[in-house]
Design an enzyme around this catalytic site. Structure first.
Site, PDB file in Angstrom:
ATOM      1  N   ASP A 227       0.799  -1.233   0.000  1.00 18.46           N
ATOM      2  CA  ASP A 227       0.000   0.000   0.000  1.00 18.46           C
ATOM      3  C   ASP A 227       0.828   1.279   0.000  1.00 18.46           C
ATOM      4  O   ASP A 227       0.352   2.338   0.390  1.00 18.46           O
ATOM      5  CB  ASP A 227      -0.915  -0.008   1.234  1.00 18.46           C
ATOM      6  CG  ASP A 227      -0.117  -0.137   2.538  1.00 18.46           C
ATOM      7  OD1 ASP A 227       1.119  -0.020   2.493  1.00 18.46           O
ATOM      8  OD2 ASP A 227      -0.739  -0.352   3.598  1.00 18.46           O
TER       9      ASP A 227
ATOM     10  N   GLU B  32      -1.006  -8.840  -1.375  1.00 15.08           N
ATOM     11  CA  GLU B  32      -1.551  -8.254  -0.137  1.00 15.08           C
ATOM     12  C   GLU B  32      -2.716  -7.319  -0.484  1.00 15.08           C
ATOM     13  O   GLU B  32      -2.799  -6.177  -0.038  1.00 15.08           O
ATOM     14  CB  GLU B  32      -0.487  -7.515   0.673  1.00 15.08           C
ATOM     15  CG  GLU B  32      -0.782  -7.479   2.169  1.00 15.08           C
ATOM     16  CD  GLU B  32       0.244  -6.678   2.964  1.00 15.08           C
ATOM     17  OE1 GLU B  32       0.403  -5.480   2.717  1.00 15.08           O
ATOM     18  OE2 GLU B  32       0.904  -7.266   3.828  1.00 15.08           O
TER      19      GLU B  32
ATOM     20  N   GLU C 279      -2.031   5.128   3.077  1.00 20.84           N
ATOM     21  CA  GLU C 279      -1.989   3.732   2.625  1.00 20.84           C
ATOM     22  C   GLU C 279      -3.363   3.157   2.277  1.00 20.84           C
ATOM     23  O   GLU C 279      -3.487   2.368   1.342  1.00 20.84           O
ATOM     24  CB  GLU C 279      -1.304   2.845   3.669  1.00 20.84           C
ATOM     25  CG  GLU C 279       0.203   3.089   3.805  1.00 20.84           C
ATOM     26  CD  GLU C 279       0.538   4.277   4.702  1.00 20.84           C
ATOM     27  OE1 GLU C 279      -0.372   4.879   5.289  1.00 20.84           O
ATOM     28  OE2 GLU C 279       1.742   4.606   4.799  1.00 20.84           O
TER      29      GLU C 279
ATOM     30  N   HIS D  33       6.067   4.816  13.282  1.00 19.41           N
ATOM     31  CA  HIS D  33       6.476   5.650  12.148  1.00 19.41           C
ATOM     32  C   HIS D  33       5.330   6.207  11.310  1.00 19.41           C
ATOM     33  O   HIS D  33       5.552   7.007  10.419  1.00 19.41           O
ATOM     34  CB  HIS D  33       7.379   4.837  11.208  1.00 19.41           C
ATOM     35  CG  HIS D  33       6.630   3.827  10.387  1.00 19.41           C
ATOM     36  ND1 HIS D  33       6.239   2.610  10.880  1.00 19.41           N
ATOM     37  CD2 HIS D  33       6.181   3.868   9.113  1.00 19.41           C
ATOM     38  CE1 HIS D  33       5.602   1.936   9.950  1.00 19.41           C
ATOM     39  NE2 HIS D  33       5.535   2.668   8.867  1.00 19.41           N
TER      40      HIS D  33
ATOM     41  N   ARG E 202       2.525   8.095   9.314  1.00 21.70           N
ATOM     42  CA  ARG E 202       2.313   9.540   9.093  1.00 21.70           C
ATOM     43  C   ARG E 202       1.198  10.105   9.961  1.00 21.70           C
ATOM     44  O   ARG E 202       1.301  11.194  10.503  1.00 21.70           O
ATOM     45  CB  ARG E 202       1.988   9.792   7.613  1.00 21.70           C
ATOM     46  CG  ARG E 202       3.220   9.999   6.755  1.00 21.70           C
ATOM     47  CD  ARG E 202       2.843  10.242   5.303  1.00 21.70           C
ATOM     48  NE  ARG E 202       3.951  10.834   4.548  1.00 21.70           N
ATOM     49  CZ  ARG E 202       5.008  10.163   4.108  1.00 21.70           C
ATOM     50  NH1 ARG E 202       5.121   8.886   4.358  1.00 21.70           N
ATOM     51  NH2 ARG E 202       5.963  10.773   3.424  1.00 21.70           N
TER      52      ARG E 202
ATOM     53  N   HIS F  62      12.849   4.711  13.361  1.00 25.05           N
ATOM     54  CA  HIS F  62      12.710   4.941  11.913  1.00 25.05           C
ATOM     55  C   HIS F  62      13.523   6.165  11.512  1.00 25.05           C
ATOM     56  O   HIS F  62      13.700   7.089  12.318  1.00 25.05           O
ATOM     57  CB  HIS F  62      11.213   5.140  11.617  1.00 25.05           C
ATOM     58  CG  HIS F  62      10.853   5.140  10.153  1.00 25.05           C
ATOM     59  ND1 HIS F  62      11.146   6.184   9.307  1.00 25.05           N
ATOM     60  CD2 HIS F  62      10.217   4.211   9.385  1.00 25.05           C
ATOM     61  CE1 HIS F  62      10.700   5.909   8.085  1.00 25.05           C
ATOM     62  NE2 HIS F  62      10.130   4.715   8.112  1.00 25.05           N
TER      63      HIS F  62
END
Ligand code: UD1
Ligand code: UDP
Length: 378
Positions: free
Chosen positions: A95, A117, A131, A208, A210, A241
Site C-alpha cells: 500500500d 496483499e 496507505e 512511524h 504519518r 525509523h
C-alpha cells in the site's frame, strides 16, 4: 512470460522477496526486478539479506521527500523503462506510494497487474494515511488480487470485484520469516546481546506512521516512558525509523531515559530475532503486527484503526489507539497480569503458513498460460 516486480520500501522488499526467489526458480517465467528506491538504507539491507540484485534502480529517494515527490519521481522513472522491459505482468505488494505509482504506470502502458496483499481495509481513508487510499486505488487497476486472508477476499467482493480474479494465498510475510530467521542468531550490537531477556521484560517499540506524527506519537511514547519509570524490571528497545520527525519526538520524550534504548533501524535478521527474544511489542507497523504473533509475542497496536483485524480477532494483537491512558492501561495489564499475557501469547497466528509465494507463482503461471485468465472478459 515476463514478470516485472517493483517495490520501493523496506516492508515491500521483505514481503516481495519470497516471490522474487520463487519466480526466479521457475523456468516458465523471466523475472525482472525493479526498485523505485523510495527507501534507501532501509531497503538496501533487505536486498542484501535475500541476495536480490535489482535489474533496475530508479533511485528516487531524497531526504524529506513529499508524497508527490515519491509519486512523480517514480512514475517518471517507470515510464522510461516500461516500454523497454515490456512485461506481461507487473507485480506490486502492499500500500505504499511506490505501489500506486507502479500500478498506474503499468495501467497507462497496457500491462496487466497482480497486487500482492490485496483487500486489506481499515474503511477509513485517512487512517492509515495515505496507505488506505493507495491500496484501494491500486485495487481498481488490478487484474489479479492476491488476498492474504478470507476476510481480505470478502472486502474485495463487497467492493464488487470479480470472484475469479481474487486468490486467497496467505501473507508472504510468514514465508520471509521462515526463510530468514535463525534461533541462534547473535546480534552485532553488544547492547542487544547483553540484555537480560530471561529476567527483564523487554518491550520492543516501533512507530512511524504519518497519521501518528505529532501528538499521537508523543502520547504513545509518554505512556511507554511512564511504564518504564514505574517498573524497574522493564527495558525498551526502540529501533527508530529514519524519518526525522519520529527522531525529534522520540528525543524529546525519551532523552535521559537509560532503560529506553533508542537504536538505529535494525537489519531484518536482527530485528526478527529481537521479536523472538522480547516480552511484548508496541507498534504502529503493519508488518510487525503480522510477524510478532509468529513468535508468540503479544502486540499492542498503537493506532486508531487497523486493516489487520485477523490478529485482533485471533487474540494475538490488541488495538489500543494513540491516547496515553489506553496505551498505558494495556501495557500495565500485560506486564502485571500473567493470564492476560498468556492468552495473547498463545493465540494462533492467522496470517499464513509460509507457502504464499509458491501459491502466487503457481497462480500467475497457470492463469497467464490460460486463455481464460482474469482479464478474459475484457
Ligand atoms: C513509507 C510508506 C509506508 C510504510 C513505510 C515503511 C508511503 C507513503 N509510505 O513510509 O506505507 O509503512 O514506508 O517503513 O509510501 N528515510 C531515510 N532513509 C530511508 C527511508 C526513510 O532517511 O531509507 C527518511 C527520509 O527522511 C524520508 C522519511 O524517512 O523522507 C520518510 O520516508 P517515506 O518513504 O517518505 O515514508 P515512510 O514514513 O518511510
Ligand atoms: N523491520 C526491520 N528493522 C527494523 C524495524 C522493522 O527490518 O528496525 C522490518 C519488520 O520485521 C517488518 C518490516 O520491517 O518486516 C515492517 O516495516 P515498517 O514497520 O517500516 O512498515 P509497515 O509494515 O508498517 O508498512
Amino acid at each position: 512470460m515476463k514478470v516485472l516486480i517493483v517495490f520501493g520500501t523496506r516492508p515491500e522488499a521483505i514481503k516481495m522477496a519470497p516471490i522474487v526467489r520463487e519466480l526466479k526458480s521457475r523456468e516458465e517465467v523471466e523475472t525482472v526486478v525493479m526498485t523505485t528506491g523510495q527507501h534507501r538504507q532501509m531497503l538496501d539491507q533487505v536486498l542484501e539479506i535475500f541476495s536480490i540484485k535489482p535489474d533496475y534502480d530508479l533511485n528516487i529517494f531524497k531526504p524529506g521527500q513529499s508524497l508527490t515527490d515519491i509519486l512523480v519521481r517514480s512514475m517518471e522513472g517507470l515510464d522510461k523503462y516500461m516500454e523497454e522491459i515490456h512485461p506481461d505482468l507487473l507485480l506490486v505488494q502492499g500500500d505504499t506510494s511506490t505501489v500506486f505509482a507502479a500500478g498506474l504506470s503499468a495501467f497507462y502502458h497496457g500491462v496487466e497487474i497482480g497486487h500482492v496483499e490485496a483487500g486489506l481495509r481499515s474503511h477509513n481513508l485517512y487512517s492509515p494515511y495515505p496507505e488506505e487510499a493507495n491500496r484501494k486505488l491500486t485495487g481498481v487497476l488490478t487484474n489479479y488480487h492476491f488476498a492474504p486472508t478470507e476476510a481480505n477476499r470478502d472486502n474485495l467482493l463487497k467492493e464488487g470485484y470479480d470472484p475469479d480474479t481474487i486468490f486467497v494465498t496467505g501473507n508472504t510475510v510468514i514465508d520471509a520469516l521462515a526463510y530468514a530467521t535463525r534461533e541462534d542468531h547473535i546480534f552485532e550490537e553488544d547492547l542487544l546481546n547483553q540484555l537480560d531477556y530471561d529476567h527483564k521484560k523487554i518491550i520492543l517499540l516501533t512507530c512511524h506512521r504519518r497519521e501518528n506524527l505529532g501528538k499521537p506519537m508523543e502520547n504513545i511514547f509518554k505512556a511507554v516512558k511512564d511504564v518504564v519509570l514505574e517498573n524497574p524490571d522493564v527495558e525498551v528497545v526502540f529501533p527508530v525509523h529514519l524519518n526525522p520527525t519520529v527522531r525529534e519526538i522520540s528525543q524529546s520524550v525519551f532523552k535521559d531515559m537509560d532503560r529506553v534504548h533508542r537504536i538505529e533501524p535494525l537489519d531484518y535478521l536482527p530485528f526478527s530475532h529481537l521479536m523472538r527474544q522480547c516480552h511484548l511489542v508496541v507498534t504502529d507497523s503493519g508488518g510487525i503486527q503480522e510477524e510478532a504473533p509468529y513468535f508468540g509475542k503479544p502486540v499492542l497496536v498503537a493506532r486508531e484503526e487497523t486493516e489487520r483485524w485477523e490478529g485482533v480477532e485471533a487474540g494475538t494483537a490488541k488495538l489500543v489507539g494513540t491516547h496515553y491512558q489506553e496505551v498505558k492501561k494495556n501495557l500495565d495489564l500485560l506486564l502485571k497480569d500473567p493470564a492476560a499475557y498468556k492468552e495473547m501469547a498463545q493465540a494462533i497466528n492467522p496470517y499464513g503458513d509460509g507457502q504464499a509465494a509458491k501459491r502466487i507463482a503457481d497462480i500467475i503461471i497457470r492463469s497467464m498460460n490460460s486463455d481464460r485468465g482474469p482479464s478474459y472478459e475484457k
